[in-house]
Design a protein around this motif. Structure first.
Motif, PDB file in Angstrom:
ATOM      1  N   ASP A 180    -179.376  50.257  14.408  1.00  0.00           N
ATOM      2  CA  ASP A 180    -179.734  48.842  14.355  1.00  0.00           C
ATOM      3  C   ASP A 180    -178.500  47.959  14.279  1.00  0.00           C
ATOM      4  OD1 ASP A 180    -182.444  49.383  14.445  1.00  0.00           O
ATOM      5  OD2 ASP A 180    -182.688  49.346  12.269  1.00  0.00           O
ATOM      6  N   CYS A 184    -187.674  41.652  10.344  1.00  0.00           N
ATOM      7  CA  CYS A 184    -186.480  41.885  11.158  1.00  0.00           C
ATOM      8  C   CYS A 184    -185.733  40.584  11.444  1.00  0.00           C
ATOM      9  CB  CYS A 184    -186.850  42.572  12.473  1.00  0.00           C
ATOM     10  SG  CYS A 184    -187.427  44.264  12.239  1.00  0.00           S
ATOM     11  N   LYS A 206    -182.515  41.563  13.507  1.00  0.00           N
ATOM     12  CA  LYS A 206    -181.987  42.906  13.767  1.00  0.00           C
ATOM     13  C   LYS A 206    -182.780  43.536  14.891  1.00  0.00           C
ATOM     14  CE  LYS A 206    -184.467  46.245  10.961  1.00  0.00           C
ATOM     15  NZ  LYS A 206    -184.313  47.400  10.099  1.00  0.00           N
TER      16      LYS A 206
END
Length: 155
Positions: free
Chosen positions: A76, A47, A67
């Protein structure tokens, strides 16, 4: 002028990126040990993204972000934590290339939008299609300072 290559950071970039991190203007400088831990953690995190811009054998910039899910975006979102371009690399398309790489990554990992906080470079981001919607506030937690010294425990 040499071509600028932008790509995801790799373990081999750790030392060169450290030099850029040290040049980043911040009220909370990071220690070498904390940087090394965070660098590896970000590389391992699906992420998170660190992208670097290289001109020849020299790093001339980077962007770092992540994210996360946000109700307001109904999915997201990608957040740019920091972006930095060395002085001699500015106005050469390095920042634009880094942001393009970040946006591409964000799109690839399913983000609905990309965002960041800045006031100083507002014109740059407007030129890239960003719009401002809300103010950004921050508050340092704890004592408000990040020590660059190892912590010392009382004996």
């Amino acid at each position: 002028m040499r071509v600028i290559e932008v790509r995801s950071a790799e373990a081999r970039d750790e030392a060169a990126l450290w030099e850029l991190i040290r040049a980043f203007p911040t009220p909370t400088p990071i220690s070498a040990d904390a940087y090394a831990r965070m660098f590896q953690r970000k590389l391992d995190d699906p992420c998170a993204l660190i992208a670097v811009a290289r001109q020849g054998e020299t790093l001339v910039g980077y962007v770092s972000g992540h994210k996360h899910s946000a109700f307001y975006a109904a999915g997201d979102t990608a957040w740019v934590d920091e972006i930095f371009v060395v002085n001699h690399g500015r106005r050469m398309g390095v920042g634009r290339s880094l942001m393009t790489a970040f946006e591409s990554w964000a799109d690839d990992v399913g983000c609905k939008l990309a965002s960041l906080a800045t006031i100083g470079a507002a014109d740059f981001y407007r030129a890239l299609g960003y719009a401002t919607k809300a103010g950004y506030f921050k508050k340092y937690l704890g004592d408000g300072k990040q020590s660059t010294e190892p912590s010392r425990q009382a004996k």
